[in-house]
Design a protein around this motif. Sequence first.
Motif, mmCIF file in Angstrom:
data_model
loop_
_atom_site.group_PDB
_atom_site.id
_atom_site.type_symbol
_atom_site.label_atom_id
_atom_site.label_comp_id
_atom_site.label_asym_id
_atom_site.label_seq_id
_atom_site.Cartn_x
_atom_site.Cartn_y
_atom_site.Cartn_z
ATOM 1 N N TYR A 51 -0.471 3.624 5.386
ATOM 2 C CA TYR A 51 0.651 4.535 5.104
ATOM 3 C C TYR A 51 1.404 4.913 6.382
ATOM 4 O O TYR A 51 2.633 4.796 6.461
ATOM 5 N N VAL A 52 0.667 5.363 7.397
ATOM 6 C CA VAL A 52 1.294 5.881 8.614
ATOM 7 C C VAL A 52 2.070 4.802 9.349
ATOM 8 O O VAL A 52 3.227 5.021 9.779
ATOM 9 N N LYS A 53 1.497 3.622 9.486
ATOM 10 C CA LYS A 53 2.156 2.565 10.252
ATOM 11 C C LYS A 53 3.402 2.025 9.545
ATOM 12 O O LYS A 53 4.311 1.506 10.198
ATOM 13 N N ALA A 57 -23.217 4.539 8.217
ATOM 14 C CA ALA A 57 -24.247 3.553 8.574
ATOM 15 C C ALA A 57 -24.072 2.286 7.747
ATOM 16 O O ALA A 57 -24.837 1.998 6.823
ATOM 17 N N VAL A 58 -23.025 1.516 8.067
ATOM 18 C CA VAL A 58 -22.668 0.308 7.328
ATOM 19 C C VAL A 58 -22.757 -0.886 8.275
ATOM 20 O O VAL A 58 -22.176 -0.857 9.364
ATOM 21 N N LYS A 59 -23.452 -1.942 7.849
ATOM 22 C CA LYS A 59 -23.659 -3.100 8.722
ATOM 23 C C LYS A 59 -22.442 -4.012 8.827
ATOM 24 O O LYS A 59 -22.274 -4.710 9.823
ATOM 25 N N GLN A 60 -21.590 -4.000 7.794
ATOM 26 C CA GLN A 60 -20.410 -4.879 7.819
ATOM 27 C C GLN A 60 -19.219 -4.182 7.180
ATOM 28 O O GLN A 60 -19.311 -3.681 6.053
ATOM 29 N N VAL A 61 -18.119 -4.160 7.888
ATOM 30 C CA VAL A 61 -16.896 -3.549 7.377
ATOM 31 C C VAL A 61 -16.380 -4.370 6.189
ATOM 32 O O VAL A 61 -16.630 -5.577 6.088
ATOM 33 N N GLY A 62 -15.680 -3.711 5.266
ATOM 34 C CA GLY A 62 -15.156 -4.392 4.085
ATOM 35 C C GLY A 62 -14.103 -5.431 4.427
ATOM 36 O O GLY A 62 -13.377 -5.303 5.417
ATOM 37 N N ALA A 63 -13.991 -6.474 3.584
ATOM 38 C CA ALA A 63 -13.056 -7.574 3.851
ATOM 39 C C ALA A 63 -11.603 -7.096 3.821
ATOM 40 O O ALA A 63 -10.813 -7.415 4.717
ATOM 41 N N GLU A 64 -11.219 -6.350 2.782
ATOM 42 C CA GLU A 64 -9.837 -5.865 2.684
ATOM 43 C C GLU A 64 -9.551 -4.830 3.761
ATOM 44 O O GLU A 64 -8.466 -4.823 4.368
ATOM 45 N N ALA A 65 -10.520 -3.961 4.027
ATOM 46 C CA ALA A 65 -10.346 -2.969 5.092
ATOM 47 C C ALA A 65 -10.180 -3.656 6.443
ATOM 48 O O ALA A 65 -9.332 -3.258 7.253
ATOM 49 N N PHE A 66 -10.953 -4.696 6.688
ATOM 50 C CA PHE A 66 -10.852 -5.423 7.959
ATOM 51 C C PHE A 66 -9.488 -6.101 8.089
ATOM 52 O O PHE A 66 -8.883 -6.100 9.162
ATOM 53 N N ARG A 67 -9.002 -6.677 6.989
ATOM 54 C CA ARG A 67 -7.679 -7.314 7.022
ATOM 55 C C ARG A 67 -6.610 -6.314 7.450
ATOM 56 O O ARG A 67 -5.762 -6.608 8.318
ATOM 57 N N LEU A 68 -6.650 -5.124 6.877
ATOM 58 C CA LEU A 68 -5.675 -4.093 7.220
ATOM 59 C C LEU A 68 -5.868 -3.581 8.646
ATOM 60 O O LEU A 68 -4.895 -3.406 9.391
ATOM 61 N N CYS A 69 -7.109 -3.340 9.023
ATOM 62 C CA CYS A 69 -7.384 -2.802 10.360
ATOM 63 C C CYS A 69 -6.989 -3.789 11.457
ATOM 64 O O CYS A 69 -6.465 -3.395 12.505
ATOM 65 N N ARG A 70 -7.233 -5.051 11.193
ATOM 66 C CA ARG A 70 -6.887 -6.081 12.188
ATOM 67 C C ARG A 70 -5.384 -6.107 12.435
ATOM 68 O O ARG A 70 -4.916 -6.341 13.545
ATOM 69 N N GLU A 71 -4.635 -5.819 11.398
ATOM 70 C CA GLU A 71 -3.171 -5.841 11.501
ATOM 71 C C GLU A 71 -2.602 -4.526 12.016
ATOM 72 O O GLU A 71 -1.620 -4.516 12.768
ATOM 73 N N LEU A 72 -3.206 -3.404 11.632
ATOM 74 C CA LEU A 72 -2.565 -2.108 11.828
ATOM 75 C C LEU A 72 -3.221 -1.180 12.841
ATOM 76 O O LEU A 72 -2.544 -0.315 13.408
ATOM 77 N N TYR A 96 0.804 -1.209 0.000
ATOM 78 C CA TYR A 96 0.000 0.000 0.000
ATOM 79 C C TYR A 96 0.845 1.270 0.000
ATOM 80 O O TYR A 96 0.367 2.319 -0.412
ATOM 81 N N LEU A 97 2.083 1.184 0.446
ATOM 82 C CA LEU A 97 2.930 2.373 0.390
ATOM 83 C C LEU A 97 3.100 2.821 -1.062
ATOM 84 O O LEU A 97 2.922 3.998 -1.398
#
Length: 505
Positions: free
Chosen positions: A191-193, A235-250, A7-8
């Motif tokens: 980017y930041v992490k 107002a989203v019922k489920q976070v995106g799959a790719e976004a969740f992968r990144l958020c879980r890690e970072l 992603y950088l």
Amino acid sequence: MKNKNDYLERILTARVYEVARETPLELAANLSSRIRNRLFLKREDMQEVFSFKLRGAYNKMVRLSAAALERGVVTASAGNHAQGVALAAQRLGCRALIVMPVTTPQIKMQAVEARGATVVIHGDSYDEAYAHALKLAKEGAMTFVHPYDDPDIIAGQGTIGMEILRQHSGPVHAIFAPVGGGGLVSGIAAYVKRLYPQVKVIGVEPTDAGSLHHSLRAGRRIRLPQVGLFADGVAVKQVGAEAFRLCRELLDEVILVDTDAICAAIKDVFEDTRSILEPSGALSVAGAKLYVKREKLRDRSLVAVTSGANMNFDRLRHISERAELGEQREAVMAVTIPEEPGSFRKFCTMLGTRSITEFNYRYADPQEAHVFVAVSVRNRDEATKLILSLEDSGLHTVDLTDNEMAKLHVRHLVGGRAHQVEHELLYRFEFPDRPGALMKFLDSIGHRWNISLFHYRNHGADYGRVLVGMEVPPGEKTEFRAFLKQTGNRYWDESDNPAYRLFLG
């Protein structure tokens, strides 16, 4: 071809500045002084479409082939992403079809149409609009531009993180970003992490739309059965799959904030900038304030992304009412005073020079009277001391500051006793507020029991909130409870609520 995980590189080569501007990073001087930290606002509300969403939308669409652009694009959005797609389509000369749920604020629909896109209204929620958009894309062989779950979208939003680090010369303790589907916060974190792992990246969600919060706790993506609509942009019922992968890690954490805190944050930003954010745009400010208080933080540099300013004007009434409560600068109380000469004056004297924001009085009986009063205070501690002083003077006081029914309904209904009503039960209902919703609700409660009290207020794209009193004989309570479950609406039994007993029951 770029590595999906790099992603950088994706962010550094993102094509956003053909439509987006590098927004300012501004110190919120008044708010910084109050919270004793330096809070900087990343002013994405100053983009041409008054939201950050054009970054990701254009970065995705500018990479499409000429043939794909010729066929056109489709998306689903509650508004801000839709405007980003519409602007990108306008600049790239392609057709755009935008599916929006019926709860979308009118100002966002008009802005999309003004850029030449075709708006299709479908469904009560983003999920229903999303499913319909996928169907239209397949039927028309058009490209679906996802609002958040796409590497090019995430990279486009990640350019905000790049700008923050370039614009702030000193160390940043934490960056706060709102979370809907997770594209913005995951892009910033990616980017930041990578460059400064010590900088905290914190997502902020409404308490009634915490899909990422619950997903991170569960270790998997959770689909919420329903989400609050006040902050319609997230107002989203489920976070995106790719976004969740990144958020879980970072991601360092996700903070949940309530409606009152969001309203207070909107007021905070207005007082510093004279700009009015939409609820989702103020989420990060509310989260930063809560974090500072929780961590007892002092003299640090914090950044909050003010992500959007597409506010429906008719929602300002509700926001202004709740802002003081969110900042804990208003105390709402029910005070019982003796019904005798001089007691009213004594009570007012005890309030001192404080500003009374609301005052309702109703004769109860020959011995005592109940007063509903709202008073401006500096903070929660002052409110607590005031209540204790009233109690010490022999005036029974009930703190209603956190009583949702009192704040939404009773303050507008004080004086509504009906002594002839028998076997009254009081219930508070919530349903998504959209055209025809109130009549649908009235149809659902039917005519089986006599309605003895009814109070409804329209809050724009928020929930419809109704307070209903019904006469239900003791022998019919089992049948009544079965009826409640069949309505399909959220409800709360308020029959024993002290605000009801004091003023209405």
